[in-house]
Design a protein around this motif. Structure first.
Motif, PDB file in Angstrom:
ATOM      1  N   ALA A 144      90.675  41.285 114.587  1.00  0.00           N
ATOM      2  CA  ALA A 144      90.132  39.922 114.689  1.00  0.00           C
ATOM      3  C   ALA A 144      89.100  39.834 115.802  1.00  0.00           C
ATOM      4  N   SER A 145      89.343  40.518 116.911  1.00  0.00           N
ATOM      5  CA  SER A 145      88.406  40.455 118.040  1.00  0.00           C
ATOM      6  C   SER A 145      87.071  41.119 117.699  1.00  0.00           C
ATOM      7  N   LYS A 146      87.120  42.200 116.916  1.00  0.00           N
ATOM      8  CA  LYS A 146      85.885  42.881 116.530  1.00  0.00           C
ATOM      9  C   LYS A 146      85.084  42.035 115.549  1.00  0.00           C
ATOM     10  N   ILE A 147      85.751  41.430 114.595  1.00  0.00           N
ATOM     11  CA  ILE A 147      85.073  40.530 113.660  1.00  0.00           C
ATOM     12  C   ILE A 147      84.431  39.369 114.419  1.00  0.00           C
ATOM     13  N   LYS A 148      85.169  38.827 115.376  1.00  0.00           N
ATOM     14  CA  LYS A 148      84.634  37.724 116.168  1.00  0.00           C
ATOM     15  C   LYS A 148      83.377  38.144 116.908  1.00  0.00           C
ATOM     16  N   ILE A 185      87.536  34.053 111.497  1.00  0.00           N
ATOM     17  CA  ILE A 185      86.365  33.961 110.619  1.00  0.00           C
ATOM     18  C   ILE A 185      86.065  32.505 110.280  1.00  0.00           C
ATOM     19  N   HIS A 186      87.114  31.737 110.011  1.00  0.00           N
ATOM     20  CA  HIS A 186      86.922  30.343 109.608  1.00  0.00           C
ATOM     21  C   HIS A 186      86.231  29.517 110.691  1.00  0.00           C
ATOM     22  N   LYS A 187      86.456  29.854 111.942  1.00  0.00           N
ATOM     23  CA  LYS A 187      85.838  29.107 113.042  1.00  0.00           C
ATOM     24  C   LYS A 187      84.313  29.219 113.037  1.00  0.00           C
ATOM     25  N   PHE A 188      83.790  30.205 112.312  1.00  0.00           N
ATOM     26  CA  PHE A 188      82.342  30.374 112.231  1.00  0.00           C
ATOM     27  C   PHE A 188      81.728  29.660 111.029  1.00  0.00           C
ATOM     28  N   ASP A 194      77.178  29.349 104.889  1.00  0.00           N
ATOM     29  CA  ASP A 194      78.311  29.657 104.027  1.00  0.00           C
ATOM     30  C   ASP A 194      78.877  31.035 104.386  1.00  0.00           C
ATOM     31  N   ILE A 195      80.184  31.181 104.209  1.00  0.00           N
ATOM     32  CA  ILE A 195      80.857  32.461 104.352  1.00  0.00           C
ATOM     33  C   ILE A 195      81.633  32.710 103.064  1.00  0.00           C
ATOM     34  N   ASN A 196      81.313  33.796 102.382  1.00  0.00           N
ATOM     35  CA  ASN A 196      81.966  34.141 101.123  1.00  0.00           C
ATOM     36  C   ASN A 196      82.781  35.411 101.286  1.00  0.00           C
ATOM     37  N   VAL A 197      83.858  35.500 100.521  1.00  0.00           N
ATOM     38  CA  VAL A 197      84.680  36.708 100.483  1.00  0.00           C
ATOM     39  C   VAL A 197      84.696  37.216  99.048  1.00  0.00           C
ATOM     40  N   VAL A 198      84.234  38.453  98.870  1.00  0.00           N
ATOM     41  CA  VAL A 198      84.224  39.087  97.549  1.00  0.00           C
ATOM     42  C   VAL A 198      85.360  40.109  97.523  1.00  0.00           C
ATOM     43  N   ILE A 199      86.325  39.887  96.657  1.00  0.00           N
ATOM     44  CA  ILE A 199      87.516  40.730  96.590  1.00  0.00           C
ATOM     45  C   ILE A 199      87.352  41.765  95.479  1.00  0.00           C
ATOM     46  N   HIS A 200      87.558  43.019  95.827  1.00  0.00           N
ATOM     47  CA  HIS A 200      87.458  44.122  94.869  1.00  0.00           C
ATOM     48  C   HIS A 200      88.797  44.274  94.155  1.00  0.00           C
ATOM     49  N   ILE A 201      88.766  44.079  92.840  1.00  0.00           N
ATOM     50  CA  ILE A 201      89.983  44.195  92.033  1.00  0.00           C
ATOM     51  C   ILE A 201      89.602  44.628  90.626  1.00  0.00           C
ATOM     52  N   ASN A 202      90.328  45.587  90.087  1.00  0.00           N
ATOM     53  CA  ASN A 202      89.957  46.177  88.806  1.00  0.00           C
ATOM     54  C   ASN A 202      90.913  45.878  87.657  1.00  0.00           C
ATOM     55  N   HIS A 203      92.131  45.464  87.974  1.00  0.00           N
ATOM     56  CA  HIS A 203      93.122  45.300  86.911  1.00  0.00           C
ATOM     57  C   HIS A 203      94.134  44.230  87.308  1.00  0.00           C
ATOM     58  N   ILE A 204      94.606  43.476  86.336  1.00  0.00           N
ATOM     59  CA  ILE A 204      95.538  42.384  86.614  1.00  0.00           C
ATOM     60  C   ILE A 204      96.831  42.886  87.257  1.00  0.00           C
ATOM     61  N   GLN A 205      97.231  44.128  86.968  1.00  0.00           N
ATOM     62  CA  GLN A 205      98.468  44.652  87.551  1.00  0.00           C
ATOM     63  C   GLN A 205      98.361  44.859  89.062  1.00  0.00           C
TER      64      GLN A 205
END
Length: 309
Positions: A144-148, A185-188, A194-205
């Motif tokens: 968290a500190s590095k992201i900040k 992250i939200h504090k920024f 805008d701040i977007n999060v793109v989640i990598h996911i390939n299958h419903i399982q």
């Protein structure tokens, strides 16, 4: 993390296999090993994360999307005029065997060597850049500190208006993402448009109960999008993709990208032809609403960027 498997020998011992040593790094966290054992060696998680003897093939490209041709400063790739890719870490929550950066990550390529002063120096001059895309590795593996720190520095550049994170951690290691990390992250949010999060996911399982809990926490703070990779013998059929995109919609995630697999050396056993991919996408268009279809794209080996298929 500490209990994860980190070598082909450990994988062989744990799953009773007889794989040859892989040329690439191995990391499978403990909860992922449990999923693989539950599903079996022909399951979705085993196919994506267990090393294979097919990885030792010389087929494919070391740099299949031309990262090295667009590398402009340590940890910075400038492929499109208005946005730049920032790679602050080489650490991932799990090592995907189809990864397009697997050769660069395994060799610790200089593209990942840290020199943040040069990053800021480049961005200060290139005021046409209005978006920073955190990639890697996986940026959600940072503290968290590095992201900040990074967000604080980027917010000082008035032309940087948008932040985007590309991450697999909410799916592959969901309990790693703590409330403090999300709040930092939200504090920024008021420092950028805008701040977007793109989640990598390939299958419903892959959407376990823990993953859903993590997604709900992120969705309460940020706009969520998804990216998926079309992979041979994993999700290269209409039913699996339809189920995935409908589930993502139910979780308030907008399907954003469907990547045609890159011709990465060590990952060509996941590759399928563009013709096959286009046929799957054409049929998928008849099964789900048009607004639920992600862009079907291919990254060019010459580094020029994404092309719609």
């Amino acid at each position: 993390m500490r209990k994860g498997l980190r070598s082909t020998n450990e994988v062989n011992s744990h799953f009773g296999l007889n794989l040859e040593p892989s040329s690439y790094e191995v990391f499978i966290p403990s909860h992922m090993n449990e999923l693989i054992q539950k599903e079996g060696l022909e399951g979705i998680h085993a196919k994506q994360f267990l090393p294979s003897n097919l990885e030792n093939s010389d087929d494919g490209l070391e740099d299949p999307i031309g990262d090295q041709q667009k590398y402009v400063a340590p940890q910075l790739i400038h492929r499109y005029d208005n946005r730049a890719l920032f790679t602050p870490t080489t650490i991932c929550p799990v090592i995907c065997r189809y990864c397009f950066r697997k050769n660069e990550l395994s060799s610790k390529h200089e593209i990942f060597k840290a020199d943040f002063e040069k990053v800021i120096s480049y961005l200060s001059v290139h005021t046409e850049i209005n978006e920073i895309i955190f990639s890697g590795g996986d940026p959600f593996m940072l503290s968290a500190s590095k992201i900040k720190f990074y967000l604080e520095e980027f917010s000082k550049l008035s032309h940087i208006q948008f932040i985007r994170f590309h991450t697999r951690t909410p799916i592959s290691l969901p309990k790693y993402i703590c409330d403090e990390f999300i709040e930092v992250i939200h504090k920024f949010n008021n420092r950028f448009n805008d701040i977007n999060v793109v989640i990598h996911i390939n299958h419903i399982q892959e959407i376990t109960t823990d993953a859903m809990d993590c997604i709900k926490k992120l969705g309460a703070r940020f706009s969520l999008l998804s990216q998926s990779v079309l992979l041979k013998d994993v999700n290269n059929n209409v039913r699996d993709l339809k189920d995935l995109f409908l589930k993502l919609h139910a979780l308030n995630i907008r399907p954003y990208y469907l990547h045609h697999p890159d011709q990465a050396k060590g990952a060509m056993h996941f590759y399928l032809s563009i013709e096959e991919g286009r046929e799957i996408y054409r049929k998928l268009r008849r099964e789900i609403p048009g607004w639920l279809l992600p862009q079907y794209i291919l990254d060019s080996p010459d580094g020029s960027g994404k092309k719609n298929l």
